[in-house]
Structures are given as C-alpha cells and as structure tokens.
Write an enzyme that holds these catalytic residues in place. Sequence first.
Site, PDB file in Angstrom:
ATOM      1  N   ARG A 136      29.207 -10.196  -3.814  1.00 45.59           N
ATOM      2  CA  ARG A 136      29.824  -9.872  -2.518  1.00 45.59           C
ATOM      3  C   ARG A 136      31.334  -9.832  -2.627  1.00 45.59           C
ATOM      4  O   ARG A 136      32.005  -9.120  -1.888  1.00 45.59           O
ATOM      5  CB  ARG A 136      29.326 -10.866  -1.459  1.00 45.59           C
ATOM      6  N   LYS A 185      25.086 -20.906 -14.079  1.00 40.66           N
ATOM      7  CA  LYS A 185      23.636 -20.816 -13.928  1.00 40.66           C
ATOM      8  C   LYS A 185      22.943 -21.642 -15.006  1.00 40.66           C
ATOM      9  O   LYS A 185      23.523 -21.869 -16.083  1.00 40.66           O
ATOM     10  CB  LYS A 185      23.194 -19.349 -14.089  1.00 40.66           C
TER      11      LYS A 185
HETATM   12  N1  BES Z   1      23.242 -11.685  -9.597  1.00 40.76           N
HETATM   13  C1  BES Z   1      22.853 -12.799  -8.817  1.00 40.76           C
HETATM   14  C2  BES Z   1      21.601 -12.550  -8.006  1.00 40.76           C
HETATM   15  C3  BES Z   1      20.300 -12.632  -8.741  1.00 40.76           C
HETATM   16  C4  BES Z   1      19.779 -13.849  -9.128  1.00 40.76           C
HETATM   17  C5  BES Z   1      19.561 -11.506  -8.970  1.00 40.76           C
HETATM   18  C6  BES Z   1      18.562 -13.902  -9.762  1.00 40.76           C
HETATM   19  C7  BES Z   1      18.336 -11.565  -9.589  1.00 40.76           C
HETATM   20  C8  BES Z   1      17.842 -12.769  -9.995  1.00 40.76           C
HETATM   21  C9  BES Z   1      23.963 -13.162  -7.832  1.00 40.76           C
HETATM   22  O1  BES Z   1      25.248 -12.937  -8.278  1.00 40.76           O
HETATM   23  C10 BES Z   1      23.840 -14.607  -7.560  1.00 40.76           C
HETATM   24  O2  BES Z   1      24.028 -15.365  -8.449  1.00 40.76           O
HETATM   25  N2  BES Z   1      23.519 -14.962  -6.315  1.00 40.76           N
HETATM   26  C11 BES Z   1      23.347 -16.313  -5.944  1.00 40.76           C
HETATM   27  C12 BES Z   1      23.958 -16.508  -4.590  1.00 40.76           C
HETATM   28  C13 BES Z   1      24.040 -17.948  -4.178  1.00 40.76           C
HETATM   29  C14 BES Z   1      25.050 -18.677  -5.019  1.00 40.76           C
HETATM   30  C15 BES Z   1      24.427 -18.013  -2.723  1.00 40.76           C
HETATM   31  C16 BES Z   1      21.839 -16.609  -5.907  1.00 40.76           C
HETATM   32  O3  BES Z   1      21.081 -15.751  -5.480  1.00 40.76           O
HETATM   33  O4  BES Z   1      21.462 -17.660  -6.377  1.00 40.76           O
HETATM   34 MN    MN Z   2      25.989 -14.598  -9.354  1.00 43.26          MN
END
Ligand code: BES
Ligand code: MN
Length: 495
Positions: free
Chosen positions: A338, A264
């Site tokens: 997931r 990230k």
């Molecule tokens: N924990 C995050 C989701 C999240 C992101 C919650 C920002 C709150 C704020 C999750 O594990 C994640 O990173 N999801 C990705 C999925 C994508 C790679 C398909 C996302 O939402 O960017």
């Molecule tokens: Mn994630």
Amino acid sequence: MDFELKTLAWAEACRLKCDALVALVTEQASGGADPLSRLVQEARKAGDLETKPGKLLHAYRADGISATRLVLAGGGDGSGKRVQAAIHAAMASLKGRAVKRLVICLHEAAQDDALRAAVTATAESSYVYVATKSKAEGRELQRVTIATPAQQPGHKQTFEAARAAAAGIEYARELGNLPPNLATPTRLGEEAKKLAKAHALTCEVLGPREVERLGMGSFMAVARGSEEPLRFIVLQYKGAAPSQPPVVLVGKGITFDSGGISIKPAGEMDEMKFDMSGAASVLGVFRALGELRPAVNVVGLIPSCENLPDGRAMKPGDVVTTMSGQTVEVLNTDAEGRLILCDALTYAERFKPAAVVDIATLTGACVIALGGVRSGLFASDDQLADALLQAGESALDLCWRMPLDDEYGDGLKTNFADMANVAGRPGGAITAAKFLQRFAGKFPWAHLDIAGTAWKGGAAKGSTGRPVGLLLQYLSMQAAAPVATKTPRRKAAAR
Ligand code: BES
Ligand code: MN
Ligand code: ZN
C-alpha cells in the site's frame, strides 16, 4: 508456441497428420459417419466414454485416424468452463509424451467462450518453466491447431484475442517465476523498455532521483532497505484518439518482500518473489495490447522495489509523507504494498483517467477470505466493478466484489500521522483497500487483490499469470463500448 485456427469438419480432422488429436465430446455430440464420429458413438454406446469434463478415452493409431494419439475428452455442455476443464485433463494425460504437433477438435456448436477457453487452457497447461534450468526439457509442443467444424462470425477475432492473451499470460508467468535475484526492479524496467520497442508503446523508467523529485516519500521509504535501486515504470498504449481518457493500470512491483524490519517467518518466504505479480500482469497486458491494438488508451504504472531489512530500512513508528501530502505512520513494514501503490495512485491523477485499476498481491487476509479461486475486487464505482466482474467471468479469470464501508477504515486512525499503514487483523484485505481508497478520490477506482490467485504453492508452485485475462477482456470491452458513455456514472453507495 504457435496457434492456428481452422474450419474443419471431424471427417477432415481424421486425415490430419499430428502427434495428438484431442476431440471434445459434448452432450450434443453429432452422429456423423466419419471414423472419429463412429468411434465416439460406439464408445458412448458401450459406456466407455462419458461427456463429463475430465473423463477421457485414449487410442493409439486408431483406424481411419491419421493422428498418432487420439484423446476423446468429455466436454459437458460445451461451454467455456467445461472446455477448459476438458483440455486441462487431456493435456495432463499427454504430459511427457513427445507431442510437437497437436490438433484440438472443438464441437459443432462451439461458441466464442469455448474457443477462447480452448486457446488459453492449451497454452496454460503446456507452459513449462526452463529459464533457470540447465536443460530446457518439456517444451516439445510447437504447433497447436484449433479446429472448429463450423466457423462463426466472431470466431476469427475471438481467436486472435485469445492468442494474444495467452502470450501475455505466459509472459507474466515467466516474469513472475524468475528468481528475485534476476527479476529485480531494474530488470522489470528493462523488460518494459523492450516491450515498448517491440510493440510501439511509449515507455519511461524513472529512478530514485526522479522519484524523489516527484515527492513519492512513501515509495522511497519502502525501497530504503535495499541495495537495488527502485524503478517507477510508465507505459502508454495509445489505441484511441488522444481525447479519450485512458484506463490506468497500477501494478505492485515488490520483487522480493521479506517484510522488512517487521520480518516474515522463514517458511515459504521464497514465495515472496511473486510479490511483483501485479507488475508482471501489467506488463503481460501491455504485451497483448501491443499485438492486438484495440481502440482504447491505456497507461501502465509500476512502482517497483525490494522490501528488505537494513540499517537504513524504514522502521515501525516512522512517519512518511506521501506524494499526495498525506502522512502515514508505518506501524508494520510488511504492509509495504500500500505504501508504494498510494504514490502511484497519486501519480495517476495527471492522466485524468476514465478509470484506475490497481493490481496487487496485497494481503494474506485476502487469501484467507477467497482462497485461490477468485481475486478480491474492491471498487468505488459500481459500473467499473460490474465491468470487471463480467470481464472475469468471460475470461474465466474470476473475481468477487468485497465491501468498502467507511467503518472498515476506522482502524487506520493514529495519533501521529494522518493515518497508519495497518489496522487490526480482522478484515485485513478490506482495511488495506480502505487505505488505498484515500489516494483514489479523483477517479473511478478499482483494486484487485490477487494475493491468492497470482501464484500456486506446493508441488505446482508457480505463477498463474492472473489477472491478465480479466484485464484484457475488460479493456477490449472498453474498446467495443467506449468508456465515455452518456449515462452518468453511478457512485457506489457506502462501499
Ligand atoms: N505481499 C504480502 C501479502 C501476501 C502475503 C500475499 C502472503 C500472499 C501471501 C504483503 O506485503 C503483506 O505482507 N501483507 C501483510 C499485511 C499486514 C502486515 C497488515 C499480510 O498480509 O500479512
Ligand atoms: Mn509485505
Ligand atoms: Zn508485499
């Protein structure tokens, strides 16, 4: 903090010695002759007091009133939602004052929803995080009396339930707010054990070896990039006959989500300590269940690990085998939630559940879709969806149903495994739910995406404890009206 419920007319409340007295002034405010009622009548006549929630009038050592500070708070129509807003405003106005002893006077016609809101809103607005500060400041409030002029038959029970919910919510917030170097998977396991001991719950905490034996290849792949050993927590609360199938709650317990190799951006990455909020909400629920002891069986499952990049971390392109036997191509290591939930859902099958609800900070896309007001609700079963929606409304912990049309799952196709772990960007919250649904075919299932609601960012950064209130309300509804009803369950059509 200590809550107590008292039946007290306003005339008696005037004589209570306390640091602050908050009186709810609704549209139907009575015309009593006690000092408090007179003050309200005069102020309203002069146009100095409105009943709109958020409107306040303060007095200091007012005549005939024993409380040091008096706050008259507009309470609108006196419903739960208005009482919540009124108390948030009143408590904010008392911030920084030395209030140890607080009395909240509800209106004559206060119903259960108002009483519930009074307890949870007071607890919510007086919470102060101190765990990792050198000085524990701001936690002066010790005792709150909720005074209702007329005691209604359900009040006592509602009050006890609200008090337990408030404690569960606070516990979830506290865990959520802890820094990720303290709130590790190991720590969550210890917290579960502690809870079990204090509240006569059953608890098992599995480590890497047991999880490997179970064949949770997907969960293990996520944990591989971290030095912290994974934990799989199994909590059980047995409040009903063993023949009653349990409700299973599955909480995402990523104690830090860096994204892994699909890392990230640095900005706000600290907030990914909150990625265990689903797990924290399950622990919060169990704490409250332990206190309330409703007639329902509940299982809590928490897969917990960190998602970090490392020489051994899973990579984009890796194919993992889930506990269900289905294979998954990991196209993005940041879609890790997931990958740990799917194995927990398969594990849930052994309980022959009446319903399974997973709770996860799953997608940024859900934040875009619903913001911070409502959690995303996905369900394969209409009856379960309706019950959760209704529970959310009652607990003022809202959610909103999202679709599960099969076409949304099409993007998960890949040439190299049974499915990929991501589809494209459009409908990201839904495609994530479609992924989970492939592991939830054997029971009525719902998924709460709490990515937007589990914590707040900015100046008010911190965990909210959601959706502990919703879940507890749902579970107590199940205790009142047992899950095994005579009417056959409706299957959701094309959702
Ligand atoms: N924990 C995050 C989701 C999240 C992101 C919650 C920002 C709150 C704020 C999750 O594990 C994640 O990173 N999801 C990705 C999925 C994508 C790679 C398909 C996302 O939402 O960017
Ligand atoms: Mn994630
Ligand atoms: Zn995550």
